[in-house]
Design a protein around this motif. Sequence first.
Motif, PDB file in Angstrom:
ATOM      1  N   THR A   1     -45.427 -50.028  32.296  1.00  0.00           N
ATOM      2  CA  THR A   1     -45.191 -48.775  33.017  1.00  0.00           C
ATOM      3  C   THR A   1     -46.363 -47.809  32.885  1.00  0.00           C
ATOM      4  OG1 THR A   1     -44.063 -47.805  31.109  1.00  0.00           O
ATOM      5  CG2 THR A   1     -42.694 -48.936  32.746  1.00  0.00           C
ATOM      6  N   HIS A   2     -47.179 -47.968  31.816  1.00  0.00           N
ATOM      7  CA  HIS A   2     -48.324 -47.100  31.577  1.00  0.00           C
ATOM      8  C   HIS A   2     -49.552 -47.960  31.277  1.00  0.00           C
ATOM      9  CE1 HIS A   2     -45.106 -44.228  31.169  1.00  0.00           C
ATOM     10  NE2 HIS A   2     -45.969 -43.229  31.031  1.00  0.00           N
ATOM     11  N   THR A   3     -50.706 -47.497  31.728  1.00  0.00           N
ATOM     12  CA  THR A   3     -51.947 -48.248  31.514  1.00  0.00           C
ATOM     13  C   THR A   3     -53.013 -47.353  30.888  1.00  0.00           C
ATOM     14  OG1 THR A   3     -52.388 -47.840  33.866  1.00  0.00           O
ATOM     15  CG2 THR A   3     -51.651 -50.037  33.251  1.00  0.00           C
ATOM     16  N   ASP A   4     -54.058 -48.007  30.389  1.00  0.00           N
ATOM     17  CA  ASP A   4     -55.095 -47.342  29.608  1.00  0.00           C
ATOM     18  C   ASP A   4     -56.059 -46.573  30.509  1.00  0.00           C
ATOM     19  OD1 ASP A   4     -56.752 -46.670  27.475  1.00  0.00           O
ATOM     20  OD2 ASP A   4     -57.930 -48.490  27.682  1.00  0.00           O
ATOM     21  N   CYS A   5     -56.277 -45.304  30.184  1.00  0.00           N
ATOM     22  CA  CYS A   5     -57.181 -44.452  30.952  1.00  0.00           C
ATOM     23  C   CYS A   5     -58.441 -44.118  30.144  1.00  0.00           C
ATOM     24  CB  CYS A   5     -56.443 -43.171  31.350  1.00  0.00           C
ATOM     25  SG  CYS A   5     -57.276 -42.178  32.594  1.00  0.00           S
ATOM     26  N   GLY A   6     -58.629 -44.762  29.003  1.00  0.00           N
ATOM     27  CA  GLY A   6     -59.763 -44.466  28.141  1.00  0.00           C
ATOM     28  C   GLY A   6     -59.432 -43.391  27.121  1.00  0.00           C
ATOM     29  N   SER A   7     -60.210 -43.333  26.059  1.00  0.00           N
ATOM     30  CA  SER A   7     -60.032 -42.335  24.997  1.00  0.00           C
ATOM     31  C   SER A   7     -58.609 -42.338  24.437  1.00  0.00           C
ATOM     32  CB  SER A   7     -60.383 -40.928  25.512  1.00  0.00           C
ATOM     33  OG  SER A   7     -61.728 -40.857  25.897  1.00  0.00           O
ATOM     34  N   SER A   8     -58.025 -43.542  24.317  1.00  0.00           N
ATOM     35  CA  SER A   8     -56.674 -43.724  23.758  1.00  0.00           C
ATOM     36  C   SER A   8     -55.612 -42.950  24.526  1.00  0.00           C
ATOM     37  CB  SER A   8     -56.650 -43.301  22.283  1.00  0.00           C
ATOM     38  OG  SER A   8     -57.562 -44.063  21.536  1.00  0.00           O
ATOM     39  N   THR A   9     -55.801 -42.827  25.820  1.00  0.00           N
ATOM     40  CA  THR A   9     -54.864 -42.106  26.677  1.00  0.00           C
ATOM     41  C   THR A   9     -54.147 -43.071  27.604  1.00  0.00           C
ATOM     42  OG1 THR A   9     -56.295 -40.155  26.648  1.00  0.00           O
ATOM     43  CG2 THR A   9     -54.632 -40.266  28.396  1.00  0.00           C
ATOM     44  N   LEU A  10     -52.820 -42.997  27.632  1.00  0.00           N
ATOM     45  CA  LEU A  10     -52.022 -43.798  28.557  1.00  0.00           C
ATOM     46  C   LEU A  10     -51.584 -42.934  29.729  1.00  0.00           C
ATOM     47  CD1 LEU A  10     -49.731 -45.829  26.130  1.00  0.00           C
ATOM     48  CD2 LEU A  10     -51.769 -46.605  27.330  1.00  0.00           C
ATOM     49  N   VAL A  11     -51.595 -43.513  30.930  1.00  0.00           N
ATOM     50  CA  VAL A  11     -51.199 -42.785  32.131  1.00  0.00           C
ATOM     51  C   VAL A  11     -50.122 -43.575  32.874  1.00  0.00           C
ATOM     52  CG1 VAL A  11     -53.375 -41.566  32.426  1.00  0.00           C
ATOM     53  CG2 VAL A  11     -53.113 -43.849  33.394  1.00  0.00           C
ATOM     54  N   PRO A  12     -49.230 -42.883  33.601  1.00  0.00           N
ATOM     55  CA  PRO A  12     -48.116 -43.558  34.280  1.00  0.00           C
ATOM     56  C   PRO A  12     -48.538 -44.245  35.573  1.00  0.00           C
ATOM     57  CG  PRO A  12     -48.002 -41.206  34.694  1.00  0.00           C
ATOM     58  CD  PRO A  12     -49.140 -41.409  33.730  1.00  0.00           C
ATOM     59  N   LEU A  13     -49.413 -45.235  35.441  1.00  0.00           N
ATOM     60  CA  LEU A  13     -49.797 -46.084  36.573  1.00  0.00           C
ATOM     61  C   LEU A  13     -49.291 -47.491  36.269  1.00  0.00           C
ATOM     62  CD1 LEU A  13     -53.432 -44.870  37.323  1.00  0.00           C
ATOM     63  CD2 LEU A  13     -51.409 -44.523  38.731  1.00  0.00           C
ATOM     64  N   PRO A  14     -48.129 -47.866  36.777  1.00  0.00           N
ATOM     65  CA  PRO A  14     -47.522 -49.149  36.426  1.00  0.00           C
ATOM     66  C   PRO A  14     -48.257 -50.339  37.043  1.00  0.00           C
ATOM     67  CG  PRO A  14     -46.176 -47.977  38.026  1.00  0.00           C
ATOM     68  CD  PRO A  14     -47.269 -47.045  37.645  1.00  0.00           C
ATOM     69  N   VAL A  15     -48.254 -51.428  36.313  1.00  0.00           N
ATOM     70  CA  VAL A  15     -48.800 -52.701  36.803  1.00  0.00           C
ATOM     71  C   VAL A  15     -47.644 -53.679  36.952  1.00  0.00           C
ATOM     72  CG1 VAL A  15     -50.291 -54.652  36.275  1.00  0.00           C
ATOM     73  CG2 VAL A  15     -51.061 -52.328  35.770  1.00  0.00           C
ATOM     74  N   SER A  16     -47.587 -54.329  38.106  1.00  0.00           N
ATOM     75  CA  SER A  16     -46.496 -55.255  38.413  1.00  0.00           C
ATOM     76  C   SER A  16     -47.053 -56.584  38.893  1.00  0.00           C
ATOM     77  CB  SER A  16     -45.582 -54.657  39.492  1.00  0.00           C
ATOM     78  OG  SER A  16     -45.081 -53.396  39.082  1.00  0.00           O
ATOM     79  N   ALA A  17     -46.241 -57.616  38.775  1.00  0.00           N
ATOM     80  CA  ALA A  17     -46.630 -58.950  39.231  1.00  0.00           C
ATOM     81  C   ALA A  17     -45.705 -59.390  40.359  1.00  0.00           C
ATOM     82  CB  ALA A  17     -46.575 -59.954  38.089  1.00  0.00           C
ATOM     83  N   CYS A  18     -46.274 -59.967  41.394  1.00  0.00           N
ATOM     84  CA  CYS A  18     -45.501 -60.473  42.517  1.00  0.00           C
ATOM     85  C   CYS A  18     -44.589 -61.605  42.038  1.00  0.00           C
ATOM     86  CB  CYS A  18     -46.434 -60.964  43.612  1.00  0.00           C
ATOM     87  SG  CYS A  18     -45.599 -61.789  44.992  1.00  0.00           S
ATOM     88  N   GLU A  19     -43.333 -61.558  42.432  1.00  0.00           N
ATOM     89  CA  GLU A  19     -42.379 -62.571  41.990  1.00  0.00           C
ATOM     90  C   GLU A  19     -42.537 -63.885  42.753  1.00  0.00           C
ATOM     91  OE1 GLU A  19     -38.676 -60.464  42.442  1.00  0.00           O
ATOM     92  OE2 GLU A  19     -38.676 -59.881  40.319  1.00  0.00           O
ATOM     93  N   GLU A  20     -43.294 -63.880  43.847  1.00  0.00           N
ATOM     94  CA  GLU A  20     -43.473 -65.114  44.620  1.00  0.00           C
ATOM     95  C   GLU A  20     -44.779 -65.830  44.312  1.00  0.00           C
ATOM     96  OE1 GLU A  20     -42.010 -65.667  48.599  1.00  0.00           O
ATOM     97  OE2 GLU A  20     -41.448 -63.555  48.706  1.00  0.00           O
ATOM     98  N   CYS A  21     -45.876 -65.078  44.137  1.00  0.00           N
ATOM     99  CA  CYS A  21     -47.157 -65.752  43.878  1.00  0.00           C
ATOM    100  C   CYS A  21     -47.779 -65.359  42.545  1.00  0.00           C
ATOM    101  CB  CYS A  21     -48.140 -65.500  45.017  1.00  0.00           C
ATOM    102  SG  CYS A  21     -48.830 -63.822  45.070  1.00  0.00           S
ATOM    103  N   GLY A  22     -47.290 -64.279  41.914  1.00  0.00           N
ATOM    104  CA  GLY A  22     -47.807 -63.869  40.613  1.00  0.00           C
ATOM    105  C   GLY A  22     -48.985 -62.918  40.669  1.00  0.00           C
ATOM    106  N   PHE A  23     -49.344 -62.432  41.869  1.00  0.00           N
ATOM    107  CA  PHE A  23     -50.490 -61.524  41.975  1.00  0.00           C
ATOM    108  C   PHE A  23     -50.213 -60.255  41.182  1.00  0.00           C
ATOM    109  CE2 PHE A  23     -53.357 -58.603  44.430  1.00  0.00           C
ATOM    110  CZ  PHE A  23     -54.535 -59.264  44.130  1.00  0.00           C
TER     111      PHE A  23
END
Length: 337
Positions: free
Chosen positions: A27-49
């Motif tokens: 749900t959160h990803t690294d923005c540098g300087s030990s800071t997490l930001v609410p930019l979620p990363v998801s994987a496609c359920e059909e191809c895995g992208f």
Amino acid sequence: IGCSEKYSYETIKCEVCKSKGFKTILTHTDCGSSTLVPLPVSACEECGFLMQNPRLSGDFYEKFYKEFYPKMRAISQSNNVNDLNNVEGKMQMNEDGSANEHGFKVALNRAENLYNYLKEKNYICNKEGKLLDVGCGCGGFLEYFYKKGWEVQGNDPDEICAQFGLDRNLPIELVASEFMNEEPNKYDLVIIIGSLEHCQDPNIVLEKCWKSLKENGIIVIEGRYFPLSESFRWLNANHQRFFVHESAQTILIKHGFEILESTTFPVCGSKTGRNGGGFAFAKKVLGRSYAKLNDDESRKNFLELLNKKNLIDSPNKIIERVKNHDKKFEINVDYME
């Protein structure tokens, strides 16, 4: 990063197979300087992208790369002398994110390694050719190939970084790759070295690359890949998508390219600041393209082809690989299992 404006999130379809089904990885990803930001990363359920989804709107990223991304580069972990991606204990850019002589030298070194690899594999001939560098940054690859007798052209929307190359009279178009000039059937080689992760629409970019290449011309894309990346947080806020062994090939196949190889061999060198990446090599062939995928039948045929080639990834496998990577750095994150 100092942005005071408000932007909305957008949910989009899979950039490879156009599926609407996703599994959230983080749900959160690294923005540098030990800071997490609410930019979620998801994987496609059909191809895995693997991609940011939902993500911030396009007008945010237009502003981001013009105003804020240089600051992000300057505080990157690779500028820490103790980081595994640091080169010779020096910063590869200045504090304002602009390129410096050391960073340009590293880019020249990477370009030399790539050139030699392409020759050894007979992907390019010894004769001079024409190169398009998409997301060329400071222009190190342009300069190296130019000195080898090649006609070169690059593009990058990051003026602060590209200015270094412009000051050396390198032909760099200050534009996002989706809007680069189209010159059909001109180039022998297109390289996208760590840049396809950043663009707004990789499908527009690859469609333009396919048109710009001569028949049997070569395209090279570099991605993060599993499991070797030495980045502290493998999933970071700068990348709108994350290419691995499977997805680097699937998106090229989608646009009508014939895969030559996908490898984690350090094509651009093992101590040049991007340890642990991967490379996909393909050539332009005149034949079936799945670029549009406008109907269920074409999507079905495309997914069947990917499955036949063993290029379908799964969200659960991705979670395990990310967890294994993060264990090296003792990162404690709640994965969406």
